[in-house]
Design a protein around this motif. Structure first.
Motif, PDB file in Angstrom:
ATOM      1  N   MET A 153       0.749  -1.351   0.042  1.00 34.71           N
ATOM      2  CA  MET A 153       0.011  -0.198   0.071  1.00 34.71           C
ATOM      3  C   MET A 153       0.823   1.150  -0.028  1.00 34.71           C
ATOM      4  O   MET A 153       0.323   2.317   0.475  1.00 34.71           O
ATOM      5  CB  MET A 153      -1.088   0.027   1.384  1.00 34.71           C
ATOM      6  N   GLU A 154       1.917   1.183  -0.546  1.00 34.28           N
ATOM      7  CA  GLU A 154       2.879   2.400  -0.609  1.00 34.28           C
ATOM      8  C   GLU A 154       2.147   3.474  -1.797  1.00 34.28           C
ATOM      9  O   GLU A 154       2.105   4.499  -1.592  1.00 34.28           O
ATOM     10  CB  GLU A 154       4.229   2.007  -1.298  1.00 34.28           C
ATOM     11  N   ALA A 155       1.412   2.775  -2.783  1.00 27.73           N
ATOM     12  CA  ALA A 155       0.680   3.683  -3.304  1.00 27.73           C
ATOM     13  C   ALA A 155      -0.597   2.781  -3.854  1.00 27.73           C
ATOM     14  O   ALA A 155      -0.582   1.549  -3.999  1.00 27.73           O
ATOM     15  CB  ALA A 155       1.547   4.188  -4.527  1.00 27.73           C
ATOM     16  N   LEU A 156      -1.547   3.635  -4.370  1.00 26.55           N
ATOM     17  CA  LEU A 156      -2.803   2.863  -5.098  1.00 26.55           C
ATOM     18  C   LEU A 156      -3.012   3.746  -6.416  1.00 26.55           C
ATOM     19  O   LEU A 156      -2.959   4.877  -6.426  1.00 26.55           O
ATOM     20  CB  LEU A 156      -4.152   2.986  -4.354  1.00 26.55           C
ATOM     21  N   MET A 157      -2.909   2.825  -7.399  1.00 24.98           N
ATOM     22  CA  MET A 157      -3.181   3.305  -8.992  1.00 24.98           C
ATOM     23  C   MET A 157      -4.439   3.075  -9.262  1.00 24.98           C
ATOM     24  O   MET A 157      -4.656   1.793  -9.349  1.00 24.98           O
ATOM     25  CB  MET A 157      -2.218   2.899  -9.909  1.00 24.98           C
ATOM     26  N   ILE A 158      -5.035   3.816  -9.805  1.00 21.68           N
ATOM     27  CA  ILE A 158      -6.686   3.612 -10.302  1.00 21.68           C
ATOM     28  C   ILE A 158      -6.781   3.938 -11.630  1.00 21.68           C
ATOM     29  O   ILE A 158      -6.152   5.012 -12.146  1.00 21.68           O
ATOM     30  CB  ILE A 158      -7.698   4.253  -9.405  1.00 21.68           C
ATOM     31  N   ASP A 159      -7.808   3.257 -12.522  1.00 21.99           N
ATOM     32  CA  ASP A 159      -7.980   3.499 -13.989  1.00 21.99           C
ATOM     33  C   ASP A 159      -9.215   2.714 -14.337  1.00 21.99           C
ATOM     34  O   ASP A 159      -9.651   1.726 -13.732  1.00 21.99           O
ATOM     35  CB  ASP A 159      -6.665   3.407 -14.581  1.00 21.99           C
ATOM     36  N   PHE A 177      -9.482   2.217   2.045  1.00 19.69           N
ATOM     37  CA  PHE A 177      -7.924   1.776   2.122  1.00 19.69           C
ATOM     38  C   PHE A 177      -7.207   3.063   2.714  1.00 19.69           C
ATOM     39  O   PHE A 177      -7.517   4.203   2.609  1.00 19.69           O
ATOM     40  CB  PHE A 177      -7.617   1.561   0.667  1.00 19.69           C
ATOM     41  N   GLN A 178      -5.958   2.510   2.970  1.00 21.17           N
ATOM     42  CA  GLN A 178      -4.877   3.693   3.590  1.00 21.17           C
ATOM     43  C   GLN A 178      -3.616   3.568   2.956  1.00 21.17           C
ATOM     44  O   GLN A 178      -3.005   2.415   3.077  1.00 21.17           O
ATOM     45  CB  GLN A 178      -4.779   3.493   5.124  1.00 21.17           C
ATOM     46  N   ALA A 179      -3.457   4.189   1.939  1.00 18.39           N
ATOM     47  CA  ALA A 179      -2.233   4.334   1.235  1.00 18.39           C
ATOM     48  C   ALA A 179      -1.328   5.786   1.388  1.00 18.39           C
ATOM     49  O   ALA A 179      -1.984   6.612   1.756  1.00 18.39           O
ATOM     50  CB  ALA A 179      -2.581   4.037  -0.558  1.00 18.39           C
ATOM     51  N   LYS A 180      -0.225   5.588   1.004  1.00 21.20           N
ATOM     52  CA  LYS A 180       0.678   6.974   1.049  1.00 21.20           C
ATOM     53  C   LYS A 180       0.170   7.844  -0.026  1.00 21.20           C
ATOM     54  O   LYS A 180       0.168   9.066   0.167  1.00 21.20           O
ATOM     55  CB  LYS A 180       2.160   6.559   1.074  1.00 21.20           C
ATOM     56  N   ALA A 181      -0.153   7.096  -1.071  1.00 22.97           N
ATOM     57  CA  ALA A 181      -0.350   8.274  -2.352  1.00 22.97           C
ATOM     58  C   ALA A 181      -1.414   7.338  -3.229  1.00 22.97           C
ATOM     59  O   ALA A 181      -1.549   6.274  -3.464  1.00 22.97           O
ATOM     60  CB  ALA A 181       0.720   8.389  -3.236  1.00 22.97           C
ATOM     61  N   ILE A 182      -2.382   8.353  -3.894  1.00 25.74           N
ATOM     62  CA  ILE A 182      -3.300   7.842  -4.806  1.00 25.74           C
ATOM     63  C   ILE A 182      -2.944   8.375  -6.200  1.00 25.74           C
ATOM     64  O   ILE A 182      -2.677   9.834  -6.309  1.00 25.74           O
ATOM     65  CB  ILE A 182      -4.789   8.253  -4.394  1.00 25.74           C
ATOM     66  N   LEU A 183      -2.591   7.444  -7.055  1.00 22.64           N
ATOM     67  CA  LEU A 183      -2.206   7.939  -8.462  1.00 22.64           C
ATOM     68  C   LEU A 183      -3.449   7.716  -9.395  1.00 22.64           C
ATOM     69  O   LEU A 183      -4.224   6.609  -9.348  1.00 22.64           O
ATOM     70  CB  LEU A 183      -0.961   7.205  -9.122  1.00 22.64           C
ATOM     71  N   ALA A 184      -3.734   8.789 -10.298  1.00 26.39           N
ATOM     72  CA  ALA A 184      -4.966   8.811 -11.204  1.00 26.39           C
ATOM     73  C   ALA A 184      -4.888   9.572 -12.320  1.00 26.39           C
ATOM     74  O   ALA A 184      -4.039  10.841 -12.047  1.00 26.39           O
ATOM     75  CB  ALA A 184      -6.522   8.758 -10.582  1.00 26.39           C
ATOM     76  N   ASP A 185      -5.375   9.567 -13.279  1.00 26.23           N
ATOM     77  CA  ASP A 185      -5.007  10.815 -14.556  1.00 26.23           C
ATOM     78  C   ASP A 185      -6.123  11.694 -14.246  1.00 26.23           C
ATOM     79  O   ASP A 185      -7.005  11.514 -13.133  1.00 26.23           O
ATOM     80  CB  ASP A 185      -5.302   9.891 -15.782  1.00 26.23           C
ATOM     81  N   GLY A 215      -5.333  11.583   4.921  1.00 28.30           N
ATOM     82  CA  GLY A 215      -3.743  11.336   5.042  1.00 28.30           C
ATOM     83  C   GLY A 215      -2.993  11.176   4.016  1.00 28.30           C
ATOM     84  O   GLY A 215      -1.942  10.517   4.076  1.00 28.30           O
ATOM     85  N   MET A 216      -3.494  11.029   2.785  1.00 26.60           N
ATOM     86  CA  MET A 216      -2.732  10.446   1.857  1.00 26.60           C
ATOM     87  C   MET A 216      -2.566  11.606   0.601  1.00 26.60           C
ATOM     88  O   MET A 216      -3.132  12.781   0.720  1.00 26.60           O
ATOM     89  CB  MET A 216      -3.793   9.461   0.956  1.00 26.60           C
ATOM     90  N   LEU A 217      -1.660  11.346  -0.110  1.00 26.66           N
ATOM     91  CA  LEU A 217      -0.964  12.266  -1.046  1.00 26.66           C
ATOM     92  C   LEU A 217      -2.033  11.916  -2.600  1.00 26.66           C
ATOM     93  O   LEU A 217      -1.924  10.888  -3.039  1.00 26.66           O
ATOM     94  CB  LEU A 217       0.426  12.138  -1.428  1.00 26.66           C
TER      95      LEU A 217
END
Length: 252
Positions: free
Chosen positions: A90-96, A162-170, A186-188
Motif C-alpha cells: 500500500m505504498e501507493a494505489l493506482m486507479i484507472d 484503504f490507507q495508502a501513502k499516495a493515490i495515483l490517477a489521471d 492523510g494520503m497524497l
C-alpha cells in the motif's frame, strides 16, 4: 508432464486447492476433479472459445459451464481472489478503467435474470472494468459498470476504506470532492489538474510516472481474451471470469 492447454503449476494449485468447494469436510459432491475444472475455465477465459469447444481432456463443456455459473452464484470465485490477495503493497494505489467491447451475443438478457452493466458509448455496446492496483500492480478492488459511466464517479468507491501513502490517477479523476477525501485521510493526491481549472493544483510529476503500473496491468488482463471482449450477458458471469483471472495473477 502438463499439457500445453493447462496453466496451473503445482505450487499455484496448492495455494487455492483448500479454498475450493468439495474438500474433505464439505457437504455435497467431492472436489476430486476441481483442478481439471479450474483449468477448463482458465482455458475458456484465456482463449475466448465457445464453451462447446472445450477440449475433451478438460471435461464436458455443459457440466463445466453449469458448474462455473453455480460457483459464481455462490460467490466462490470472489472468495478465492479475496483469500489470495492479502499481501498488498500500500505504498501507493493506482486507479484507472478499461473499456471492454460487448459482443452482440452479450446483450438482451432479461432484467429478472440479473444485472447487466452494458452501456452504449461511442464504441458501441461496452462495459468498463474499474480497478485499483497496489504499488506492485496487484488488483485490490474492482468494479464493473456500463461503458458510458464516468471514471470520476468510481474513484471514491475504488479507494474508500484503504490507507495508502499516495493515490495515483489521471486527470479524469480530478474533482474537488475526490481530492479533498484523499487529503482528509492523510494520503497524497497525485492527480494532474484539468485544464479548465481556474487554479491549477500542483502534483508530484515524478511520482505520477509510476501510474504506468496500472496501464501495464490492463495489458496483462487483456491477454485473457474473454476479458478483452465481453460475451457474457450477466454481470455475475463476467465478474466470475474477472475474479478468476485476478486470483491467477495474484498467485502467478
Amino acid at each position: 508432464m502438463q499439457s500445453d492447454r493447462k496453466m496451473l503449476r503445482d505450487d499455484q494449485w496448492k495455494k487455492i486447492e483448500a479454498l475450493l468447494p468439495g474438500k474433505v469436510g464439505d457437504p455435497g459432491r467431492s472436489g476430486e476433479n476441481n483442478r481439471q475444472f479450474v483449468e477448463a475455465v482458465l482455458w475458456i477465459v484465456r482463449t475466448s472459445s465457445p464453451w462447446r469447444d472445450l477440449p475433451a481432456e478438460l471435461g464436458n463443456w455443459h457440466t463445466t459451464n453449469t458448474r462455473f455459473k453455480r460457483w459464481g452464484e455462490a460467490g466462490v470465485w470472489q472468495e478465492i481472489v479475496e483469500a489470495v490477495s492479502g499481501d498488498r503493497d500500500m505504498e501507493a494505489l493506482m486507479i484507472d478503467s478499461t473499456v471492454v467491447r460487448a459482443h452482440q451475443h452479450a446483450s438482451g438478457a432479461a432484467k429478472k435474470e440479473g444485472r447487466q452493466a452494458i452501456g452504449r458509448s461511442r464504441g458501441g455496446l461496452t462495459s468498463k472494468i474499474h480497478v485499483a492496483v497496489d504499488a506492485l500492480g496487484n488488483p485490490v478492488r474492482w468494479l464493473l459498470t456500463g461503458g458510458e459511466q464516468s471514471d470520476m464517479n468510481q474513484g471514491l468507491p475504488l479507494i474508500k476504506g484503504f490507507q495508502a501513502k499516495a493515490i495515483l490517477a489521471d486527470k479524469g479523476y480530478d474533482s474537488n470532492v475526490f481530492v479533498d477525501y484523499i487529503h482528509a485521510n492523510g494520503m497524497l493526491a497525485v492527480i494532474p489538474p484539468k485544464k479548465n481549472r481556474l487554479v491549477q493544483r500542483e502534483y508530484d510529476r515524478h511520482l505520477y510516472k509510476d501510474r504506468n503500473v496500472v496501464e501495464r496491468f490492463f495489458n496483462r488482463i487483456k491477454q485473457f481474451r474473454r476479458l478483452a471482449t465481453r460475451y457474457e450477458k450477466l454481470d455475475r458471469n463476467f465478474l466470475s471470469f474477472i475474479n478468476l483471472v485476478f486470483a491467477y495473477l495474484w498467485i502467478y
